[in-house]
Structures are given as C-alpha cells and as structure tokens.
Design a protein around this motif. Structure first.
Motif, PDB file in Angstrom:
ATOM      1  N   LEU A 202     -21.411 -32.708 -21.683  1.00  0.00           N
ATOM      2  CA  LEU A 202     -22.553 -32.247 -22.291  1.00  0.00           C
ATOM      3  C   LEU A 202     -23.586 -33.220 -22.922  1.00  0.00           C
ATOM      4  O   LEU A 202     -22.936 -34.486 -23.521  1.00  0.00           O
ATOM      5  CB  LEU A 202     -21.997 -31.199 -23.490  1.00  0.00           C
TER       6      LEU A 202
ATOM      7  N   TYR B 134     -35.075 -32.311 -19.753  1.00  0.00           N
ATOM      8  CA  TYR B 134     -33.556 -32.264 -19.452  1.00  0.00           C
ATOM      9  C   TYR B 134     -32.850 -33.444 -19.027  1.00  0.00           C
ATOM     10  O   TYR B 134     -31.486 -33.731 -19.213  1.00  0.00           O
ATOM     11  CB  TYR B 134     -33.107 -31.093 -18.741  1.00  0.00           C
TER      12      TYR B 134
ATOM     13  N   TYR C 246     -26.143 -29.665 -23.590  1.00  0.00           N
ATOM     14  CA  TYR C 246     -26.193 -28.970 -22.535  1.00  0.00           C
ATOM     15  C   TYR C 246     -25.793 -29.776 -21.255  1.00  0.00           C
ATOM     16  O   TYR C 246     -25.828 -31.043 -21.352  1.00  0.00           O
ATOM     17  CB  TYR C 246     -27.672 -28.587 -22.596  1.00  0.00           C
TER      18      TYR C 246
ATOM     19  N   TRP D 294     -26.389 -23.244 -16.204  1.00  0.00           N
ATOM     20  CA  TRP D 294     -26.475 -24.123 -17.203  1.00  0.00           C
ATOM     21  C   TRP D 294     -25.676 -23.753 -18.504  1.00  0.00           C
ATOM     22  O   TRP D 294     -25.853 -22.769 -18.789  1.00  0.00           O
ATOM     23  CB  TRP D 294     -27.883 -24.309 -17.671  1.00  0.00           C
TER      24      TRP D 294
ATOM     25  N   PHE E 283     -24.623 -24.329 -22.367  1.00  0.00           N
ATOM     26  CA  PHE E 283     -25.478 -24.847 -23.846  1.00  0.00           C
ATOM     27  C   PHE E 283     -24.549 -24.432 -24.846  1.00  0.00           C
ATOM     28  O   PHE E 283     -23.716 -23.602 -25.054  1.00  0.00           O
ATOM     29  CB  PHE E 283     -26.601 -23.961 -24.068  1.00  0.00           C
TER      30      PHE E 283
ATOM     31  N   GLN F 125     -24.180 -19.556 -21.657  1.00  0.00           N
ATOM     32  CA  GLN F 125     -24.632 -20.021 -20.258  1.00  0.00           C
ATOM     33  C   GLN F 125     -26.030 -19.278 -19.685  1.00  0.00           C
ATOM     34  O   GLN F 125     -26.265 -18.053 -20.073  1.00  0.00           O
ATOM     35  CB  GLN F 125     -23.623 -19.660 -19.095  1.00  0.00           C
TER      36      GLN F 125
END
Length: 369
Positions: free
Chosen positions: A46, A195, A61, A69, A71, A154
């Motif tokens: 992560l 990201y 994330y 994805w 989180f 997710q």
C-alpha cells in the motif's frame, strides 16, 4: 503536607496525555499498517499519504488488479463519522462517499453513500440507488484500534478519480438505523491526488472568499455603519448642518456596502444551492427597508412642512427595524456559515461598544432634560 516529587508529577501528566499521544503515534506513513486484525486483502504494498494532517487523516491505496483498487483510510475516532468521497468535479454533490464510525456500544460500522444534493434527504445509501455512484467491491470493513478508526474497501474501476474529499461529522451525531442518514459534516477538505507519485494538493474552496465577502460587507454595511449613522443623526444635532451631511454620507456608504453584500449572497446561493431560505428572506427584507430609507432621503419635506413629523416617524421607525433585523440576520448568517466563534465574538463586541456609547449619550440627554 508531603511534597510531591517532580518526577511523579511528570508521570501523572503523561498518564493523562498517554492515550492521546499513543493513538496519534500508532499510525503514520513512516511505519507499517498497525492493525492486529488482518484485512481481506494484501497490505504490504500500500502507498501511504498523510492527506489531512490537522485531522490526522492517512490514506493508503494500491492497484491490486486491472480493475481493482484497495484503499485504507485511518483517522482518530472522536465519536463522529469520518468519510472519504470520490468526486467527478471536486464538489460534494455527485460524489460517492465511504463513511465509517464507531457506534455507542463500540461496534464499528461503514456505509456507502451517493451525495445527490445539499439536502440530507438527497444523501442516500448506494444500496437504495444502485445505479448511482462508483462500483464498490465486496470488501468493506471498519476497524477500531488504539483510538483510531480504519476504513478498508475496494473500488472496482480501472482508474479512480483524482478529486478526493475528506470529511468529519459533528461529534455525537452518528448515522442511525434504519436509513443511516448523514448529518452535515463539521469539517471537510477537497484534494487532488496523483496516484502514481502519491503527491496531492489541497484545493481552495472557490466559494470561501465569496462567502467571506458576503459576511463582511453585510456586517459592516447593515449592522455596523447603519447604527453609527443613526447615532450621528441623534447625538450630533448641535453641529448643524455637519451632522446631516455626515449622516447622509455614512448611510449611503452603508447602503452601497450592504447592497454589494446582498449581491454576493445571491451569487453564493446560486453556486451552492444551499437551503438558507430564512436567511435569504431576511436579507431581502432588509434590502427593501434600505431602499425605502434611500427614497425617504430623496422626498424629505421641509422642516416647516405639516407632514414633516410623519416623515420623521416613518424614517426613524424603518431605520430602527432595519438595524435590529440586520444584527439578527448577521448572527444567523454566522451560524449558517460556521466560520468559527471569533466571528460571533468580534461582532458581539462591536455591538456592545455601540450599545454602551448609546446608553451614555441617552443618559446625558435625560439629565439635560
């Protein structure tokens, strides 16, 4: 009485502070995810970002698959809900929000919402409107540990939106079954996240400066300068005609400032679509009375005219009602805007000063009579 050693006093202080320090130090981006209970997905890769340092929000994330994805959001547990929203344009309206909280019995809970509008009735659970919002995966869990709340979920998407919103609810007002309706947030920020690099920036709310201008102009014009102009007309009569010109200049300036403030309010209302009908109605009423006062100045009869005393009654009455309603509406506007207690304290201090001056002048007039 036995003297307490300084070292013992220090231990007592630390014993009170320790839970807070401990809860704050148990999670940071410089250490692994400190969860005793394993999450349903891998947490070793992560990426971590401290997205809201003043509220202790940390976002982790990772892209787990082509369209998946993972989180994890953590924040201090303060008997209030915490949430993260994915917004298409940076606004609350139209965003998908994942909200977590700890119930009174200590049970953690989490729900997904679609924010369809400003009114609480338009903020509804995703399950009640399945065609709205982002697709949420089956993994959804809320944990509480060391005084912090952890929200894991997710998103089933190739690329989440970069416009993220974080919010903290009012203390003690948690969502309740069966509809789990959200109350208005206490604090929030909007950010843009890259990201790939983990870099983010906090977005300034576009309406914040307009909101401040609206409040300051109306406060200064209607609620401060108008009373000062009225005081000039009542207590400076012996300096004729200086008092009249000074009164006219102050009130005209106050009216212009107040008018601009009202226009800012209409623009703000159009941008936010906020439910402030009472505040808006009072503002229109005050503006109408202000226009009547301007017209009264233009049609002021001569001193020797028989109708002058009726004009005086009208002018004084409308002016007093205007000043009173302006003060009430400014306080109400501060309540709605939630800018902080300093606004209430500052405005109240000015009104108290004006009241004390008025009281002193009235006592002098009474003694002269």
């Amino acid at each position: 009485m036995k003297k307490v050693p300084p070292s013992y006093t220090l231990l007592l202080i630390l014993s009170f502070l320790f839970p807070y320090v401990y809860s704050q130090s148990q999670d940071s981006c410089s250490s692994p995810l400190p969860l005793e209970n394993a999450l349903p997905f891998d947490t070793t890769s992560l990426q971590c970002v401290t997205v809201w340092s003043s509220q202790g929000f940390i976002l982790r994330y990772v892209q787990a698959a082509a369209n998946v994805w993972n989180f994890v959001v953590s924040a201090p547990s303060t008997n209030a809900y915490v949430g993260i929203g994915f917004s298409p344009n940076g606004d609350m309206v139209g965003s998908t929000a994942i909200v977590g909280w700890v119930e009174s019995g200590g049970t953690p809970n989490m729900k997904e919402y679609f924010l369809g509008g400003q009114q609480p009735s338009l903020v509804r659970l995703i399950q009640q409107q399945p065609n709205q919002g982002l697709p949420i995966g089956n993994v959804s869990i809320t944990l509480i540990q060391s005084g912090r709340i952890y929200i894991a979920f997710q998103l089933l998407t190739a690329q989440p939106g970069s416009r993220l919103i974080y919010a903290v609810g009012p203390a003690g007002r948690l969502p309740q079954a069966p509809d789990f309706r959200l109350t208005e947030h206490q604090e929030r920020i909007a950010t843009t996240l890259n990201y790939a690099s983990g870099e983010f920036k906090t977005e300034k709310r576009p309406e914040s400066s307009l909101r401040r201008s609206h409040g300051l102009l109306n406060m200064l014009g209607w609620a401060i300068m108008m009373p000062i102009g009225a005081m000039v007309a009542r207590y400076m009569r012996k300096w004729d005609p200086l008092w009249f010109y000074l009164h006219a200049v102050i009130q005209s300036t106050a009216f212009l400032l107040g008018l601009i403030g009202v226009i800012c309010g209409f623009v703000l209302d159009d941008r936010l679509s906020a439910n402030v009908s009472k505040h808006k109605a009072l503002g229109i009423f005050i503006l109408t009375f202000g226009c009547l006062q301007v017209l009264a100045l233009l049609i002021r009869p001569e001193k020797a005219s028989k109708i002058r005393k009726y004009w005086n009654w009208y002018h004084f009455s409308v002016g007093r009602v205007l000043v009173f309603l302006a003060a009430v509406n400014v306080f109400y506007g501060i309540h709605l805007g939630k800018p902080g207690s300093s606004w209430n304290a500052g405005f109240a201090a000015v009104l108290v000063i004006l009241f004390i001056i008025t009281l002193i002048m009235e006592i002098r007039i009474w003694f002269r009579k």
